[in-house]
Write a protein that holds these residues in place. Structure first.
Motif, PDB file in Angstrom:
ATOM      1  N   ASP A   1      12.024  -2.335  -7.998  1.00  0.00           N
ATOM      2  CA  ASP A   1      12.096  -3.447  -8.942  1.00  0.00           C
ATOM      3  C   ASP A   1      11.749  -2.936 -10.344  1.00  0.00           C
ATOM      4  OD1 ASP A   1      11.550  -5.733 -10.515  1.00  0.00           O
ATOM      5  OD2 ASP A   1      10.991  -6.895  -8.744  1.00  0.00           O
ATOM      6  N   ASP A   2      12.774  -2.637 -11.153  1.00  0.00           N
ATOM      7  CA  ASP A   2      12.547  -2.026 -12.471  1.00  0.00           C
ATOM      8  C   ASP A   2      11.690  -2.902 -13.371  1.00  0.00           C
ATOM      9  OD1 ASP A   2      14.026   0.186 -11.786  1.00  0.00           O
ATOM     10  OD2 ASP A   2      15.887  -0.574 -12.653  1.00  0.00           O
ATOM     11  N   GLU A   3      11.872  -4.213 -13.318  1.00  0.00           N
ATOM     12  CA  GLU A   3      11.114  -5.109 -14.183  1.00  0.00           C
ATOM     13  C   GLU A   3       9.646  -5.154 -13.763  1.00  0.00           C
ATOM     14  OE1 GLU A   3       9.197  -8.312 -15.975  1.00  0.00           O
ATOM     15  OE2 GLU A   3       9.592  -8.289 -13.816  1.00  0.00           O
ATOM     16  N   LEU A   4       9.398  -5.240 -12.462  1.00  0.00           N
ATOM     17  CA  LEU A   4       8.024  -5.323 -11.975  1.00  0.00           C
ATOM     18  C   LEU A   4       7.279  -4.012 -12.188  1.00  0.00           C
ATOM     19  CD1 LEU A   4       5.801  -6.881 -10.538  1.00  0.00           C
ATOM     20  CD2 LEU A   4       6.817  -6.209  -8.356  1.00  0.00           C
ATOM     21  N   ARG A   5       7.918  -2.905 -11.961  1.00  0.00           N
ATOM     22  CA  ARG A   5       7.228  -1.615 -12.065  1.00  0.00           C
ATOM     23  C   ARG A   5       6.761  -1.321 -13.483  1.00  0.00           C
ATOM     24  NH1 ARG A   5      10.883   3.111 -10.057  1.00  0.00           N
ATOM     25  NH2 ARG A   5       9.382   4.409 -11.201  1.00  0.00           N
ATOM     26  N   ARG A   6       7.360  -1.979 -14.482  1.00  0.00           N
ATOM     27  CA  ARG A   6       6.907  -1.789 -15.864  1.00  0.00           C
ATOM     28  C   ARG A   6       5.581  -2.493 -16.132  1.00  0.00           C
ATOM     29  NH1 ARG A   6      12.561  -2.307 -17.127  1.00  0.00           N
ATOM     30  NH2 ARG A   6      12.315  -4.556 -17.441  1.00  0.00           N
ATOM     31  N   ARG A   7       5.264  -3.516 -15.318  1.00  0.00           N
ATOM     32  CA  ARG A   7       4.073  -4.323 -15.581  1.00  0.00           C
ATOM     33  C   ARG A   7       2.935  -4.086 -14.603  1.00  0.00           C
ATOM     34  NH1 ARG A   7       4.665  -9.173 -14.328  1.00  0.00           N
ATOM     35  NH2 ARG A   7       6.699  -9.193 -13.339  1.00  0.00           N
ATOM     36  N   ILE A   8       3.249  -3.591 -13.428  1.00  0.00           N
ATOM     37  CA  ILE A   8       2.253  -3.578 -12.357  1.00  0.00           C
ATOM     38  C   ILE A   8       1.213  -2.479 -12.541  1.00  0.00           C
ATOM     39  CG2 ILE A   8       3.458  -2.019 -10.780  1.00  0.00           C
ATOM     40  CD1 ILE A   8       2.453  -4.830  -8.935  1.00  0.00           C
ATOM     41  N   GLN A   9      -0.004  -2.785 -12.130  1.00  0.00           N
ATOM     42  CA  GLN A   9      -1.081  -1.800 -12.031  1.00  0.00           C
ATOM     43  C   GLN A   9      -1.307  -1.543 -10.537  1.00  0.00           C
ATOM     44  OE1 GLN A   9      -2.903  -0.440 -14.631  1.00  0.00           O
ATOM     45  NE2 GLN A   9      -1.645  -1.524 -16.138  1.00  0.00           N
ATOM     46  N   ILE A  10      -1.426  -0.288 -10.156  1.00  0.00           N
ATOM     47  CA  ILE A  10      -1.665   0.068  -8.760  1.00  0.00           C
ATOM     48  C   ILE A  10      -3.073   0.652  -8.643  1.00  0.00           C
ATOM     49  CG2 ILE A  10      -0.930   1.487  -6.808  1.00  0.00           C
ATOM     50  CD1 ILE A  10       1.897   1.372  -7.954  1.00  0.00           C
ATOM     51  N   ILE A  11      -3.895  -0.005  -7.848  1.00  0.00           N
ATOM     52  CA  ILE A  11      -5.300   0.369  -7.706  1.00  0.00           C
ATOM     53  C   ILE A  11      -5.576   0.752  -6.254  1.00  0.00           C
ATOM     54  CG2 ILE A  11      -7.696  -0.375  -7.982  1.00  0.00           C
ATOM     55  CD1 ILE A  11      -6.142  -0.278 -10.619  1.00  0.00           C
ATOM     56  N   VAL A  12      -6.236   1.873  -6.068  1.00  0.00           N
ATOM     57  CA  VAL A  12      -6.629   2.314  -4.733  1.00  0.00           C
ATOM     58  C   VAL A  12      -8.134   2.591  -4.739  1.00  0.00           C
ATOM     59  CG1 VAL A  12      -6.383   4.091  -2.957  1.00  0.00           C
ATOM     60  CG2 VAL A  12      -4.367   3.310  -4.224  1.00  0.00           C
ATOM     61  N   GLU A  13      -8.839   1.964  -3.809  1.00  0.00           N
ATOM     62  CA  GLU A  13     -10.282   2.182  -3.666  1.00  0.00           C
ATOM     63  C   GLU A  13     -10.543   2.855  -2.329  1.00  0.00           C
ATOM     64  OE1 GLU A  13     -14.396  -0.404  -3.317  1.00  0.00           O
ATOM     65  OE2 GLU A  13     -12.836  -1.109  -4.693  1.00  0.00           O
ATOM     66  N   ARG A  14     -11.073   4.061  -2.390  1.00  0.00           N
ATOM     67  CA  ARG A  14     -11.383   4.834  -1.191  1.00  0.00           C
ATOM     68  C   ARG A  14     -12.793   5.379  -1.308  1.00  0.00           C
ATOM     69  NH1 ARG A  14      -9.142   4.726   3.419  1.00  0.00           N
ATOM     70  NH2 ARG A  14      -9.313   6.974   3.744  1.00  0.00           N
ATOM     71  N   LYS A  15     -13.603   5.167  -0.245  1.00  0.00           N
ATOM     72  CA  LYS A  15     -14.995   5.613  -0.243  1.00  0.00           C
ATOM     73  C   LYS A  15     -15.686   5.050  -1.479  1.00  0.00           C
ATOM     74  CE  LYS A  15     -13.904   9.621   2.610  1.00  0.00           C
ATOM     75  NZ  LYS A  15     -13.905  11.082   2.767  1.00  0.00           N
ATOM     76  N   ASP A  16     -16.221   5.921  -2.369  1.00  0.00           N
ATOM     77  CA  ASP A  16     -16.925   5.414  -3.549  1.00  0.00           C
ATOM     78  C   ASP A  16     -16.136   5.667  -4.833  1.00  0.00           C
ATOM     79  OD1 ASP A  16     -17.171   8.146  -3.588  1.00  0.00           O
ATOM     80  OD2 ASP A  16     -19.290   8.173  -4.130  1.00  0.00           O
ATOM     81  N   VAL A  17     -14.809   5.822  -4.704  1.00  0.00           N
ATOM     82  CA  VAL A  17     -13.979   6.124  -5.867  1.00  0.00           C
ATOM     83  C   VAL A  17     -12.839   5.122  -5.959  1.00  0.00           C
ATOM     84  CG1 VAL A  17     -12.579   7.870  -7.036  1.00  0.00           C
ATOM     85  CG2 VAL A  17     -14.489   8.584  -5.579  1.00  0.00           C
TER      86      VAL A  17
END
Length: 242
Positions: free
Chosen positions: A214-230
């Motif tokens: 999705d070209d429109e969505l990928r310009r706006r989205i933030q991708i967050i990954v939380e693993r262990k303490d990071v």
């Protein structure tokens, strides 16, 4: 002046584990579900997912099917009690990132709204715990006798979440272009597409694939990954799914 809102999925987005899983365990404990159903129907799907050779959605769907079957003709009072106990005991097993985001949005004066596929009894208790202004969850309807009658209004799919978000936005006078959405599965895609600030939290592979398409969505989205303490913020353009 229009309000700003933050729309949160719960399972896998706020909570580190599916609340319906905890609900299921409690229902076994209180003998509302025969534990043989766990061993014969749920556990095989769970073990496949736990060994990463099966799909989490298949495991979750199996629990939902048995939950739906079990609550029919069960007193709504008993389910409400169990939901309250689940949140009392497990409601703080949440991701640091989304817990801090809830606090930040509250400080900004934004509306806090939960839209979750979990049973509405669980969503109500979790929403109260984290000071949500409104919520929507899957409704298992109750008959005149005070027991569940087998009718369901789902809230786990993208179409249902879209309708709920639009209804809530209208009810609260929300400016969607200035609002936020947080989710982790493809069921949350419609929420992402409706708001100006979408956040994918520990997203599934299927969700990432859909975002990349999705070209429109990928310009706006933030991708967050939380693993262990990071906690990591991943760049969409640098993602390499392996």
């Amino acid at each position: 002046m229009a309000s700003r809102a933050a729309f949160f999925d719960i399972d896998g987005t706020i909570s580190r584990e599916g609340m319906i899983s905890e609900m299921f365990r409690k229902m076994i404990k209180y003998e509302l579900i025969d534990d043989s159903k766990w061993y014969s129907e749920v556990k095989p799907a769970y073990l496949r997912w736990n060994r990463r050779v099966g799909d989490y959605d298949a495991y979750l769907q199996k629990m939902v099917d048995i939950y739906t079957e079990t609550v029919q003709n069960t007193s709504a009072f008993h389910i409400a009690y169990i939901a309250k106990r689940v949140i009392e005991q497990k409601g703080e097993r949440v991701y640091t990132y989304t817990r801090d985001k809830i606090k930040w949005h509250r400080e900004q004066g934004h509306l806090l709204i939960a839209i979750s596929g979990s049973p509405v009894e669980l969503v109500r208790e979790m929403s109260a715990k984290y000071g949500m202004d409104d919520y929507r969850g899957t409704v298992y309807h109750v008959g005149e006798n005070g027991c569940y009658n087998g009718k369901i209004t789902p809230m786990w799919d993208s179409r249902s979440k879209r309708a709920a978000l639009l209804e809530l936005a209208q009810a609260h006078g929300v400016d969607l272009a200035e609002s936020y959405a947080y989710g982790d599965t493809t069921g949350d895609l419609s929420m992402f597409r409706l708001v100006g600030h979408p956040y994918a939290i520990n997203p599934t592979r299927e969700l990432l694939t859909r975002i990349l398409e999705d070209d429109e969505l990928r310009r706006r989205i933030q991708i967050i990954v939380e693993r262990k303490d990071v906690t990591y913020r991943l760049g969409v353009d640098s993602l390499d799914l392996v």
